[in-house]
Design a protein around this motif. Structure first.
Motif, PDB file in Angstrom:
ATOM      1  N   ILE A 176     -19.583   4.488  61.379  1.00  0.00           N
ATOM      2  CA  ILE A 176     -19.865   3.299  60.567  1.00  0.00           C
ATOM      3  C   ILE A 176     -21.256   2.736  60.855  1.00  0.00           C
ATOM      4  N   THR A 177     -21.659   2.744  62.121  1.00  0.00           N
ATOM      5  CA  THR A 177     -22.953   2.137  62.483  1.00  0.00           C
ATOM      6  C   THR A 177     -24.155   2.935  61.965  1.00  0.00           C
ATOM      7  N   GLN A 178     -23.901   4.146  61.460  1.00  0.00           N
ATOM      8  CA  GLN A 178     -24.997   4.947  60.884  1.00  0.00           C
ATOM      9  C   GLN A 178     -25.115   4.763  59.369  1.00  0.00           C
ATOM     10  N   LEU A 179     -24.166   4.047  58.763  1.00  0.00           N
ATOM     11  CA  LEU A 179     -24.182   3.815  57.317  1.00  0.00           C
ATOM     12  C   LEU A 179     -25.140   2.679  56.966  1.00  0.00           C
ATOM     13  N   PRO A 180     -25.612   2.616  55.708  1.00  0.00           N
ATOM     14  CA  PRO A 180     -26.406   1.453  55.286  1.00  0.00           C
ATOM     15  C   PRO A 180     -25.623   0.163  55.508  1.00  0.00           C
ATOM     16  N   PHE A 181     -26.244  -0.810  56.141  1.00  0.00           N
ATOM     17  CA  PHE A 181     -25.531  -2.026  56.567  1.00  0.00           C
ATOM     18  C   PHE A 181     -24.935  -2.779  55.381  1.00  0.00           C
ATOM     19  N   GLN A 182     -25.632  -2.759  54.218  1.00  0.00           N
ATOM     20  CA  GLN A 182     -25.138  -3.525  53.072  1.00  0.00           C
ATOM     21  C   GLN A 182     -23.850  -2.953  52.496  1.00  0.00           C
ATOM     22  N   TRP A 183     -23.480  -1.739  52.879  1.00  0.00           N
ATOM     23  CA  TRP A 183     -22.180  -1.197  52.466  1.00  0.00           C
ATOM     24  C   TRP A 183     -21.035  -1.924  53.170  1.00  0.00           C
ATOM     25  N   LEU A 184     -21.331  -2.489  54.308  1.00  0.00           N
ATOM     26  CA  LEU A 184     -20.290  -3.045  55.173  1.00  0.00           C
ATOM     27  C   LEU A 184     -20.234  -4.568  55.171  1.00  0.00           C
ATOM     28  N   TYR A 185     -21.358  -5.204  54.853  1.00  0.00           N
ATOM     29  CA  TYR A 185     -21.464  -6.650  55.054  1.00  0.00           C
ATOM     30  C   TYR A 185     -22.332  -7.241  53.949  1.00  0.00           C
ATOM     31  N   PRO A 186     -21.954  -8.426  53.415  1.00  0.00           N
ATOM     32  CA  PRO A 186     -22.764  -9.024  52.351  1.00  0.00           C
ATOM     33  C   PRO A 186     -24.143  -9.443  52.853  1.00  0.00           C
ATOM     34  N   THR A 187     -25.187  -8.976  52.173  1.00  0.00           N
ATOM     35  CA  THR A 187     -26.564  -9.347  52.522  1.00  0.00           C
ATOM     36  C   THR A 187     -27.234  -9.954  51.285  1.00  0.00           C
ATOM     37  N   GLY A 188     -28.323 -10.705  51.500  1.00  0.00           N
ATOM     38  CA  GLY A 188     -29.070 -11.281  50.389  1.00  0.00           C
ATOM     39  C   GLY A 188     -28.194 -12.124  49.475  1.00  0.00           C
ATOM     40  N   GLU A 189     -28.306 -11.902  48.155  1.00  0.00           N
ATOM     41  CA  GLU A 189     -27.564 -12.695  47.171  1.00  0.00           C
ATOM     42  C   GLU A 189     -26.058 -12.475  47.251  1.00  0.00           C
ATOM     43  N   LYS A 190     -25.636 -11.313  47.780  1.00  0.00           N
ATOM     44  CA  LYS A 190     -24.197 -11.038  47.881  1.00  0.00           C
ATOM     45  C   LYS A 190     -23.483 -12.064  48.756  1.00  0.00           C
ATOM     46  N   GLN A 191     -24.247 -12.729  49.639  1.00  0.00           N
ATOM     47  CA  GLN A 191     -23.641 -13.742  50.506  1.00  0.00           C
ATOM     48  C   GLN A 191     -23.132 -14.933  49.701  1.00  0.00           C
ATOM     49  N   GLU A 192     -23.652 -15.117  48.489  1.00  0.00           N
ATOM     50  CA  GLU A 192     -23.256 -16.253  47.654  1.00  0.00           C
ATOM     51  C   GLU A 192     -22.103 -15.889  46.715  1.00  0.00           C
ATOM     52  N   LYS A 193     -21.798 -14.592  46.577  1.00  0.00           N
ATOM     53  CA  LYS A 193     -20.784 -14.154  45.604  1.00  0.00           C
ATOM     54  C   LYS A 193     -19.387 -14.191  46.215  1.00  0.00           C
ATOM     55  N   GLU A 194     -18.421 -14.559  45.365  1.00  0.00           N
ATOM     56  CA  GLU A 194     -17.028 -14.610  45.801  1.00  0.00           C
ATOM     57  C   GLU A 194     -16.254 -13.440  45.228  1.00  0.00           C
ATOM     58  N   VAL A 195     -15.322 -12.934  46.014  1.00  0.00           N
ATOM     59  CA  VAL A 195     -14.462 -11.834  45.581  1.00  0.00           C
ATOM     60  C   VAL A 195     -13.029 -12.351  45.599  1.00  0.00           C
ATOM     61  N   GLN A 196     -12.393 -12.359  44.431  1.00  0.00           N
ATOM     62  CA  GLN A 196     -11.010 -12.823  44.323  1.00  0.00           C
ATOM     63  C   GLN A 196     -10.129 -11.582  44.185  1.00  0.00           C
ATOM     64  N   ASP A 197      -9.473 -11.193  45.251  1.00  0.00           N
ATOM     65  CA  ASP A 197      -8.617 -10.008  45.164  1.00  0.00           C
ATOM     66  C   ASP A 197      -7.457 -10.102  46.159  1.00  0.00           C
ATOM     67  N   TRP A 198      -6.810  -8.974  46.411  1.00  0.00           N
ATOM     68  CA  TRP A 198      -5.601  -8.898  47.237  1.00  0.00           C
ATOM     69  C   TRP A 198      -5.816  -9.399  48.661  1.00  0.00           C
TER      70      TRP A 198
END
Length: 304
Positions: free
Chosen positions: A174-196
């Motif tokens: 996991i630590t070798q993957l692009p960080f943004q695949w794992l954690y919200p960065t930039g504008e994604k920090q403001e977006k909400e996800v409504q799911d299960w």
């Protein structure tokens, strides 16, 4: 000249801030600053190169350099590139402080919270293994949400030993993957996800750990719940009030209207100490010397 701490964050620039802190016991003023690069690692690296040697300590914000499982430490490839850009000024990601300050916070909060059998959701425990261990030791019924929130796999983990075994297998990959695949960065920090994933918030009495993970997946109704986190702005407090959250606990005090991330506070301690690296005992000594205590904010008006 006051000592200057800069957190270079790949998070949103909308959360930028600057505060002057006078530490009476030291008779010194410190400037704590956070600069976001809206998800751009290249901008962050350039900023670090530009400020290297001109400030007293860097925080690495919006990402982790290290995550832990038990006594093993794993390094994120993307964050390591940024850390290497700092050749003269020490760079801290907050992991040393999380291991000490957040453990200490669980102990100090025992009289107010009563951790035994309290239902606690930790969306990402490998990011805060010290916090996870402290909650486990305090007898909380803890749900470790790393598979759920980090990888989108609907498997809740309730045993720290199982989380540790899975982490030993997955973290080297996991630590070798692009960080943004794992954690919200930039504008994604403001977006909400409504799911299960919202049902796990509904189960919990307390949600503890990283604010951006929480905010991203939080359901509209959080009536009466407690949030234990860091890095909150006045806008975040309004967001929490609107959701019915009863109480916010930050593991560090609020400065200039916001609580700074552990990376900023760890860099602050290094600037105060005037040396690097620091041992766990050093961190504990400065936590005590600076009187860093959890700060409790009641979010809902009381009737009476």
């Amino acid at each position: 000249m006051p000592k200057h701490v800069v957190s270079v964050s790949i998070g949103s620039s909308r959360r930028n801030s600057k505060a002057e802190v006078y530490v009476e016991s030291l008779g010194e003023t410190f400037v704590l600053e956070r600069i976001g690069t809206d998800g751009s690692w290249e901008k962050a690296i350039e900023l670090v190169k530009e400020l290297d040697g001109k400030v007293d300590a860097f925080g690495l914000g919006g990402a982790d350099l290290y995550v832990y499982a038990g006594n093993r430490r794993y390094t994120f490839r993307d964050a390591a590139r940024m850390a290497r850009a700092a050749r003269k000024t020490p760079m801290l990601d907050g992991s040393g402080l999380k291991h000490t300050l957040e453990r200490n916070a669980i102990r100090l909060l025992e009289p107010q919270i009563g951790w035994k059998d309290k239902k606690v959701l930790v969306p990402s425990a490998v990011d805060r293994f010290g916090l996870a261990e402290a909650l486990d030791a305090a007898g909380a019924r803890t749900l470790f949400g790393d598979l759920i929130f980090g990888l989108g796999v609907p498997i809740p983990l309730y045993r720290l030993s199982l989380l540790q075994k899975i982490a030993y297998i997955l973290l080297p990959i996991i630590t070798q993957l692009p960080f943004q695949w794992l954690y919200p960065t930039g504008e994604k920090q403001e977006k909400e996800v409504q799911d299960w994933r919202q049902r796990y918030f509904e189960w919990a009495d307390v949600v503890a750990g990283d604010w951006h993970f929480m905010r991203r997946f939080m359901p509209p109704n959080m009536q009466g719940k407690v949030i234990l986190t860091n890095t909150t702005t006045p806008e975040d407090l309004e967001f929490m009030r609107a959701r019915g959250i009863a109480r916010l606990i930050t593991t560090t005090p609020r400065l200039a209207g916001r609580s700074f991330g552990t990376n900023v506070m760890e860099a602050f301690i290094v600037a105060v100490a005037g040396k690097y690296p620091l041992s766990e005992a050093d961190y504990l000594e400065y936590i005590e010397k600076l009187n860093l205590r959890p700060e409790v904010t009641e979010l809902q008006p009381t009737l009476g």
